[in-house]
Design an enzyme around this catalytic site. Structure first.
Site, PDB file in Angstrom:
ATOM      1  N   GLU A 128       0.809  -1.200   0.000  1.00  0.00           N
ATOM      2  CA  GLU A 128       0.000   0.000   0.000  1.00  0.00           C
ATOM      3  C   GLU A 128       0.849   1.260   0.000  1.00  0.00           C
ATOM      4  O   GLU A 128       1.939   1.288   0.546  1.00  0.00           O
ATOM      5  CB  GLU A 128      -0.909   0.003   1.231  1.00  0.00           C
ATOM      6  CG  GLU A 128      -1.945  -1.096   1.140  1.00  0.00           C
ATOM      7  CD  GLU A 128      -2.832  -1.191   2.371  1.00  0.00           C
ATOM      8  OE1 GLU A 128      -3.992  -1.544   2.193  1.00  0.00           O
ATOM      9  OE2 GLU A 128      -2.366  -0.914   3.481  1.00  0.00           O
TER      10      GLU A 128
ATOM     11  N   CYS B  80       3.126   8.473   1.263  1.00  0.00           N
ATOM     12  CA  CYS B  80       3.759   7.520   2.176  1.00  0.00           C
ATOM     13  C   CYS B  80       3.890   6.198   1.411  1.00  0.00           C
ATOM     14  O   CYS B  80       2.891   5.649   0.953  1.00  0.00           O
ATOM     15  CB  CYS B  80       2.857   7.364   3.402  1.00  0.00           C
ATOM     16  SG  CYS B  80       3.417   6.104   4.553  1.00  0.00           S
TER      17      CYS B  80
ATOM     18  N   CYS C 149       7.306  -7.305   6.713  1.00  0.00           N
ATOM     19  CA  CYS C 149       8.505  -6.812   7.398  1.00  0.00           C
ATOM     20  C   CYS C 149       8.949  -7.884   8.376  1.00  0.00           C
ATOM     21  O   CYS C 149       8.131  -8.485   9.068  1.00  0.00           O
ATOM     22  CB  CYS C 149       8.209  -5.517   8.152  1.00  0.00           C
ATOM     23  SG  CYS C 149       9.676  -4.832   8.976  1.00  0.00           S
TER      24      CYS C 149
ATOM     25  N   CYS D 144       7.838  -5.609  15.049  1.00  0.00           N
ATOM     26  CA  CYS D 144       7.540  -4.727  16.181  1.00  0.00           C
ATOM     27  C   CYS D 144       6.166  -5.101  16.734  1.00  0.00           C
ATOM     28  O   CYS D 144       5.248  -5.449  15.988  1.00  0.00           O
ATOM     29  CB  CYS D 144       7.574  -3.266  15.749  1.00  0.00           C
ATOM     30  SG  CYS D 144       9.221  -2.790  15.168  1.00  0.00           S
TER      31      CYS D 144
ATOM     32  N   CYS E  94       2.726  -3.404  15.331  1.00  0.00           N
ATOM     33  CA  CYS E  94       2.654  -3.038  13.916  1.00  0.00           C
ATOM     34  C   CYS E  94       1.972  -4.122  13.102  1.00  0.00           C
ATOM     35  O   CYS E  94       2.371  -5.281  13.130  1.00  0.00           O
ATOM     36  CB  CYS E  94       4.062  -2.783  13.387  1.00  0.00           C
ATOM     37  SG  CYS E  94       4.102  -2.472  11.622  1.00  0.00           S
TER      38      CYS E  94
ATOM     39  N   CYS F 245      -1.273   5.235   9.989  1.00  0.00           N
ATOM     40  CA  CYS F 245       0.030   4.647  10.298  1.00  0.00           C
ATOM     41  C   CYS F 245      -0.085   3.278  10.914  1.00  0.00           C
ATOM     42  O   CYS F 245      -0.822   3.090  11.872  1.00  0.00           O
ATOM     43  CB  CYS F 245       0.677   5.440  11.416  1.00  0.00           C
ATOM     44  SG  CYS F 245       1.697   6.682  10.913  1.00  0.00           S
TER      45      CYS F 245
HETATM   46  N1  SAH Z   1       9.779   0.326   9.244  1.00  0.00           N
HETATM   47  C1  SAH Z   1       9.901   1.715   9.413  1.00  0.00           C
HETATM   48  C2  SAH Z   1       8.877   2.527   8.658  1.00  0.00           C
HETATM   49  C3  SAH Z   1       7.430   2.081   8.656  1.00  0.00           C
HETATM   50  S1  SAH Z   1       6.395   2.300  10.007  1.00  0.00           S
HETATM   51  C4  SAH Z   1       9.894   2.076  10.873  1.00  0.00           C
HETATM   52  O1  SAH Z   1       9.556   1.238  11.682  1.00  0.00           O
HETATM   53  O2  SAH Z   1      10.271   3.209  11.179  1.00  0.00           O
HETATM   54  C5  SAH Z   1       6.092   4.053  10.234  1.00  0.00           C
HETATM   55  C6  SAH Z   1       5.839   4.400  11.710  1.00  0.00           C
HETATM   56  O3  SAH Z   1       4.562   3.919  12.178  1.00  0.00           O
HETATM   57  C7  SAH Z   1       6.879   3.779  12.626  1.00  0.00           C
HETATM   58  O4  SAH Z   1       7.303   4.707  13.594  1.00  0.00           O
HETATM   59  C8  SAH Z   1       6.108   2.664  13.246  1.00  0.00           C
HETATM   60  O5  SAH Z   1       6.688   2.230  14.436  1.00  0.00           O
HETATM   61  C9  SAH Z   1       4.742   3.275  13.424  1.00  0.00           C
HETATM   62  N2  SAH Z   1       3.668   2.299  13.648  1.00  0.00           N
HETATM   63  C10 SAH Z   1       3.663   0.999  13.306  1.00  0.00           C
HETATM   64  N3  SAH Z   1       2.489   0.439  13.668  1.00  0.00           N
HETATM   65  C11 SAH Z   1       1.747   1.412  14.239  1.00  0.00           C
HETATM   66  C12 SAH Z   1       0.423   1.460  14.768  1.00  0.00           C
HETATM   67  N4  SAH Z   1      -0.351   0.385  14.767  1.00  0.00           N
HETATM   68  N5  SAH Z   1      -0.025   2.632  15.251  1.00  0.00           N
HETATM   69  C13 SAH Z   1       0.752   3.733  15.208  1.00  0.00           C
HETATM   70  N6  SAH Z   1       1.998   3.749  14.701  1.00  0.00           N
HETATM   71  C14 SAH Z   1       2.497   2.597  14.212  1.00  0.00           C
HETATM   72 FE1  SF4 Z   2       8.713  -3.272  10.381  1.00  0.00          FE
HETATM   73 FE2  SF4 Z   2       6.454  -2.325  11.387  1.00  0.00          FE
HETATM   74 FE3  SF4 Z   2       8.644  -2.459  12.902  1.00  0.00          FE
HETATM   75 FE4  SF4 Z   2       8.533  -0.655  10.923  1.00  0.00          FE
HETATM   76  S1  SF4 Z   2       7.216  -0.715  12.735  1.00  0.00           S
HETATM   77  S2  SF4 Z   2      10.246  -2.026  11.416  1.00  0.00           S
HETATM   78  S3  SF4 Z   2       7.322  -1.820   9.395  1.00  0.00           S
HETATM   79  S4  SF4 Z   2       7.521  -4.220  12.024  1.00  0.00           S
END
Ligand code: SAH
Ligand code: SF4
Length: 364
Positions: free
Chosen positions: A91, A104, A111, A115, A118, A338
């Site tokens: 996306e 974005c 990934c 995390c 996420c 996000c």
């Molecule tokens: N992988 C990269 C970029 C993608 S995520 C990274 O982790 O930085 C973009 C941002 O959204 C990151 O700061 C991530 O931690 C945050 N994010 C991921 N899942 C989220 C969620 N469910 N609610 C709010 N922010 C989230």
């Molecule tokens: Fe990967 Fe999501 Fe962690 Fe970003 S926030 S590094 S997309 S698992």
């Protein structure tokens, strides 16, 4: 098999042209047609000699990923789902604001970094996106926004904050960045292109040396014991090393600060004590904070911090002189916020995805 010319940055395209007996300026002409004018059909490249057009047609294609769906939110946010083959889809999201338009984009199908909060991470990892798949998101968004043949710039900013960890797909990410910055392609300023990373320290150093752009770092916790749980890559590159890498990055960065992203998780990382601990952590790193209310997705047990708690947290940072913004949730009626970007990923990693979300089926 035909070569996809969208897979080359300017240098790569010049090299490919040279290998096929063509001059560098021809490569730049084709680059402009492809990226500035959004032309995929060699016959429409009218200032290219017919003989060269025929040669290109025989050897190459201009092939961005196909848009499977294009949804518009009530607030103007627009979400594209793109087919990247093999049952995977990623996306990208266009977010219009008064002074700028931000796209974005995604850099991986899934990934691997997992995390805790996420949605992309929970789907597991399939593969890195190619250059044409990364830059093709910009190509397709430009086309959908109707600016392919004009000079009007609707997309002024690009953030690599979609699906995937950009620095885990380093080569392709950097080639795509170079195209975004190239005056013969998208011509964006370095300050308006942001890589967001969860903290891959060696790759941050490489980015600094090879293609410094604006940097966002996903912090989410003020100490190692909490960050180890929320952002598992912290076990490999703990906060001390991450802060040092941020300082090194700033020596060559186009902006004089790092943006720390901090997802606000109710009862997990959002106390005033956490905020004060953050002040100590970042005291030597010129930075801004971007607080992101947690965006829920099916299967998660996390909740977003409430508005008052976010304000109190923000106040602690602001009173210490750190510019702090709280991200407005945009596009939540189309699950474009996000961390909600789900696309569709066939997990090929050893870790089994706990679930797979197909965004069309999700109604939060
Ligand atoms: N992988 C990269 C970029 C993608 S995520 C990274 O982790 O930085 C973009 C941002 O959204 C990151 O700061 C991530 O931690 C945050 N994010 C991921 N899942 C989220 C969620 N469910 N609610 C709010 N922010 C989230
Ligand atoms: Fe990967 Fe999501 Fe962690 Fe970003 S926030 S590094 S997309 S698992």
């Amino acid at each position: 098999m035909s070569v996809n010319l969208l897979d080359f940055d300017a240098e790569g395209l010049v090299a490919w042209f040279a290998a096929n007996g063509e001059k560098p300026f021809r490569a730049r002409q084709v680059l402009r047609w492809m990226h500035r004018s959004g032309v995929a059909d060699f016959d429409a490249m009218t200032d290219i000699a017919r003989s060269l057009r025929d040669k290109l047609k025989a050897m190459a294609v201009v092939l961005p990923p196909t848009v499977i769906s294009d949804r518009l939110s009530d607030d103007g946010t627009r979400k594209f789902l793109l087919d990247v083959g093999g049952g995977n889809a990623v996306e990208s999201v266009f977010i219009p604001e008064d002074e700028r338009g931000t796209l974005c984009i995604s850099t991986q199908a899934g990934c691997a970094l997992d995390c805790a909060f996420c949605s992309t991470g929970k789907q597991g990892f399939n593969r890195n996106l190619s250059v044409s798949e990364i830059v093709g998101q910009l190509w397709q968004a430009n086309r959908a926004l109707g600016i392919m043949h004009g000079d009007e710039r609707i997309i002024s900013n690009v953030v690599m904050m979609g699906m995937g960890e950009p620095l885990a797909n380093f080569e392709n990410t950097v080639s795509a960045l170079r195209l975004m910055l190239d005056d013969h392609a998208y011509g964006l300023s370095r300050r308006r292109v942001t890589v967001s990373t969860s903290g891959l320290v060696p790759a941050m150093d490489r980015l600094r040396d090879e293609c410094p752009v604006a940097l966002a770092v996903s912090l989410h916790a003020p100490n190692d014991s909490l960050r180890d749980q929320l952002v598992p890559i912290n076990q490999k590159y703990p906060l001390r090393e991450l802060m040092a890498a941020c300082r090194r990055y700033l020596e060559k960065a186009p902006r004089d600060f790092v943006t720390f992203e901090y997802t606000m998780l109710d009862g997990v990382n959002d106390s005033l004590a956490h905020a004060r601990e953050l002040l100590l952590l970042v005291r030597d790193v010129p930075c801004k904070f971007n607080l992101i209310p947690f965006n829920p997705f099916p299967g998660t047990t996390f909740k977003s911090s409430g508005r008052d708690r976010i304000r109190a947290f923000s106040d602690v940072l602001m009173q210490a002189g750190i510019v702090t913004t709280t991200r407005k949730t945009r596009g939540d009626d189309i699950d474009a916020a996000c961390g909600q970007l789900a696309g569709q990923v066939k997990d090929r990693s050893r870790r089994t995805a706990t679930f797979s979300v197909h965004f069309q089926d999700v109604k939060l």
